[in-house]
Design an enzyme around this catalytic site. Structure first.
Site, PDB file in Angstrom:
ATOM      1  CD  GLU A   1     -32.349  -3.970 -46.019  1.00 12.60           C
ATOM      2  OE1 GLU A   1     -32.689  -3.814 -47.192  1.00 12.60           O
ATOM      3  OE2 GLU A   1     -31.911  -5.039 -45.578  1.00 12.60           O
ATOM      4  CB  CYS A  47     -29.459  -6.903 -36.357  1.00 10.47           C
ATOM      5  SG  CYS A  47     -28.055  -6.725 -37.425  1.00 10.47           S
ATOM      6  CB  CYS A  93     -20.234  -0.564 -45.547  1.00 11.64           C
ATOM      7  SG  CYS A  93     -18.714  -0.764 -44.572  1.00 11.64           S
ATOM      8  CB  CYS A 121     -15.971  -7.180 -46.360  1.00  8.82           C
ATOM      9  SG  CYS A 121     -15.274  -6.210 -45.015  1.00  8.82           S
ATOM     10  CB  CYS A 152     -20.155  -7.734 -46.802  1.00  4.57           C
ATOM     11  SG  CYS A 152     -21.364  -6.631 -46.038  1.00  4.57           S
ATOM     12  CB  CYS A 190     -25.067 -12.255 -41.149  1.00  3.91           C
ATOM     13  SG  CYS A 190     -25.237 -12.396 -39.438  1.00  3.91           S
TER      14      CYS A 190
HETATM   15  N1  SAH Z   1     -19.276  -3.517 -40.383  1.00  2.00           N
HETATM   16  C1  SAH Z   1     -19.393  -4.280 -39.222  1.00  2.00           C
HETATM   17  C2  SAH Z   1     -20.826  -4.615 -38.840  1.00  2.00           C
HETATM   18  C3  SAH Z   1     -21.773  -5.005 -39.926  1.00  2.00           C
HETATM   19  S1  SAH Z   1     -21.513  -6.553 -40.680  1.00  2.00           S
HETATM   20  C4  SAH Z   1     -18.557  -5.543 -39.328  1.00  2.00           C
HETATM   21  O1  SAH Z   1     -18.080  -5.848 -40.400  1.00  2.00           O
HETATM   22  O2  SAH Z   1     -18.380  -6.182 -38.306  1.00  2.00           O
HETATM   23  C5  SAH Z   1     -22.086  -7.703 -39.457  1.00  2.00           C
HETATM   24  C6  SAH Z   1     -21.505  -9.096 -39.587  1.00  2.00           C
HETATM   25  O3  SAH Z   1     -22.027  -9.786 -40.743  1.00  2.00           O
HETATM   26  C7  SAH Z   1     -20.001  -9.088 -39.756  1.00  2.00           C
HETATM   27  O4  SAH Z   1     -19.374 -10.049 -38.965  1.00  2.00           O
HETATM   28  C8  SAH Z   1     -19.850  -9.432 -41.203  1.00  2.00           C
HETATM   29  O5  SAH Z   1     -18.586  -9.911 -41.481  1.00  2.00           O
HETATM   30  C9  SAH Z   1     -20.968 -10.434 -41.396  1.00  2.00           C
HETATM   31  N2  SAH Z   1     -21.290 -10.660 -42.805  1.00  2.00           N
HETATM   32  C10 SAH Z   1     -21.188  -9.781 -43.819  1.00  2.00           C
HETATM   33  N3  SAH Z   1     -21.582 -10.357 -44.992  1.00  2.00           N
HETATM   34  C11 SAH Z   1     -21.949 -11.625 -44.694  1.00  2.00           C
HETATM   35  C12 SAH Z   1     -22.479 -12.706 -45.474  1.00  2.00           C
HETATM   36  N4  SAH Z   1     -22.718 -12.579 -46.775  1.00  2.00           N
HETATM   37  N5  SAH Z   1     -22.755 -13.867 -44.844  1.00  2.00           N
HETATM   38  C13 SAH Z   1     -22.553 -13.984 -43.511  1.00  2.00           C
HETATM   39  N6  SAH Z   1     -22.076 -13.002 -42.724  1.00  2.00           N
HETATM   40  C14 SAH Z   1     -21.762 -11.828 -43.312  1.00  2.00           C
HETATM   41 FE1  SF4 Z   2     -18.709  -3.011 -44.183  1.00  2.00          FE
HETATM   42 FE2  SF4 Z   2     -19.852  -5.346 -44.745  1.00  2.00          FE
HETATM   43 FE3  SF4 Z   2     -17.229  -5.213 -44.283  1.00  2.00          FE
HETATM   44 FE4  SF4 Z   2     -18.947  -4.861 -42.257  1.00  2.00          FE
HETATM   45  S1  SF4 Z   2     -18.657  -6.742 -43.433  1.00  2.00           S
HETATM   46  S2  SF4 Z   2     -17.129  -3.634 -42.742  1.00  2.00           S
HETATM   47  S3  SF4 Z   2     -20.626  -3.831 -43.338  1.00  2.00           S
HETATM   48  S4  SF4 Z   2     -18.307  -4.256 -45.986  1.00  2.00           S
END
Ligand code: SAH
Ligand code: SF4
Length: 357
Positions: free
Chosen positions: A93, A106, A113, A117, A120, A338
């Site tokens: 996406e 974005c 991934c 995390c 996420c 995000c």
């Molecule tokens: N993998 C990279 C880029 C993709 S995530 C990273 O982790 O930076 C982009 C941003 O969205 C990151 O800062 C991530 O921590 C944030 N993010 C992920 N899940 C989220 C959620 N459920 N609510 C708000 N921000 C989130």
């Molecule tokens: Fe991967 Fe989501 Fe963690 Fe970014 S925030 S590194 S996309 S698992």
């Protein structure tokens, strides 16, 4: 078709090499890039300033191919989310976020991934594969093709969609070359941002290789909590990460700063003690903090911090002289905020299965 090279994969240097191998003149690179990136012409037959012989050769050995668009959804606030196909069971996406003075796209760098995390949605799905440079660049072109006729434009590109860009270095760096190159997208280095959860060795290489902006997904200022939220912290703990950030800040000739992202999770990382820890960690670092209200998704138990908690967290950072802003949530009605980007991922790590059992 499989053996043909997709020219969207090639930055200027690689195109020079490609044309040299074909025995073509070096100015062909410039001509071809103009057709693709300025005129949006993707049919070799229409590239009339290339010789007929070269056009025929290009048709034999090369192509300009885009992933199929699966859906395009418009949110009420002007956000647009595209889902594109990157294989039969894989979708990624990208999201366009219009603001008063800019339009940010974005984009995704991987199908899923692997870093898992806990807050996420992409991480929850597991990982299938890296995107190619062509698939990354196609996201920007597809969005441009849709936005330009409506008088809208992309002023900023952020690697904050699906995936960890620093685990797909070569494809992401070549894509950055094209984003910065005046012959293609011509964005300034401040308007292209790689967001990373902290893949330290790659971060050090990136500092030298591409002069783009950096965002670090920090989310906790102590290792115990960060180990839990951002598991890659177990491999590259905060002290190591901050040293790599220093390498980035001192590389290049222009002044640099880092955007630290911090997702606000109710009762998890949002206390005044956490704010003080964060202030201490960032003291003296050329940093800006972006507080992101947590965006919920079905499989998650986290809740977002209240507006009042976010405000007091922010005030503690302010009182310690740290530049801080709170990100406004956009596009939630089409699941484009995000961390809500889930696409469709055939998980090769089998993480999703393990979680279900
Ligand atoms: N993998 C990279 C880029 C993709 S995530 C990273 O982790 O930076 C982009 C941003 O969205 C990151 O800062 C991530 O921590 C944030 N993010 C992920 N899940 C989220 C959620 N459920 N609510 C708000 N921000 C989130
Ligand atoms: Fe991967 Fe989501 Fe963690 Fe970014 S925030 S590194 S996309 S698992």
């Amino acid at each position: 078709m499989e053996n043909k090279i997709n020219l969207l994969s090639l930055n200027q240097k690689s195109l020079d090499e490609f044309f040299a191998k074909l025995g073509a003149k070096s100015y062909c690179t410039k001509q071809l890039m103009k057709w693709i990136y300025k005129d949006h012409v993707f049919d070799f037959d229409q590239m009339l300033n290339l010789s007929k012989k070269l056009r025929e050769k290009l048709k034999e050995v090369a192509c300009i191919e885009f992933p199929k668009i699966v859906t395009k959804n418009h949110a009420l606030d002007g956000v647009i989310k595209w889902v594109i196909e990157t294989g039969s069971e894989n979708h990624v996406e990208m999201v366009y976020i219009p603001e008063k003075d800019r339009g940010t796209l974005c984009i995704s760098s991987q199908v899923g991934c692997a870093l898992a995390c806990t807050f996420c949605s992409t991480g929850y799905q597991g990982f299938n594969r890296n995107l190619s440079t062509a698939e990354i660049i196609a996201q920007v072109l597809i969005a441009n093709l849709h936005l330009n006729p409506a008088g809208k434009r992309i002023s900023n590109v952020v690697f904050m969609g699906m995936g960890e860009p620093l685990l797909n270095e070569e494809a992401v760096y070549s894509a950055c070359d094209l984003l910065l190159d005046d012959l293609s997208f011509g964005l300034s280095r401040r308007r292209v941002t790689i967001s990373s959860s902290g893949v330290v060795p790659a971060l050090e290489r990136m500092s030298e290789r591409v002069p783009v902006s950096l965002a670090i997904s920090l989310h906790a200022a102590n290792d115990t909590l960060r180990d839990e939220l951002v598991p890659i912290n177990k491999k590259y703990p905060i002290e190591t990460l901050m040293k790599a950030c220093d390498v980035y800040l001192n590389a290049g000739t222009q002044e640099r700063h880092i955007l630290f992202e911090y997702v606000m999770l109710k009762g998890v990382n949002d206390s005044s003690e956490h704010a003080k820890q964060l202030s201490k960690l960032l003291k003296g670092v050329s940093a800006k903090v972006n507080l992101i209200p947590f965006n919920p998704f079905p499989q998650s138990d986290y809740e977002t911090s209240s507006v009042r908690t976010i405000e007091s967290f922010q005030n503690i950072l302010f009182s310690n002289g740290i530049r801080t802003m709170t990100r406004r949530t956009r596009g939630e009605d089409v699941d484009a905020a995000c961390g809500q980007l889930a696409g469709k991922v055939k998980d090769k790590t089998k993480r999703a299965d393990a979680r279900r059992n």
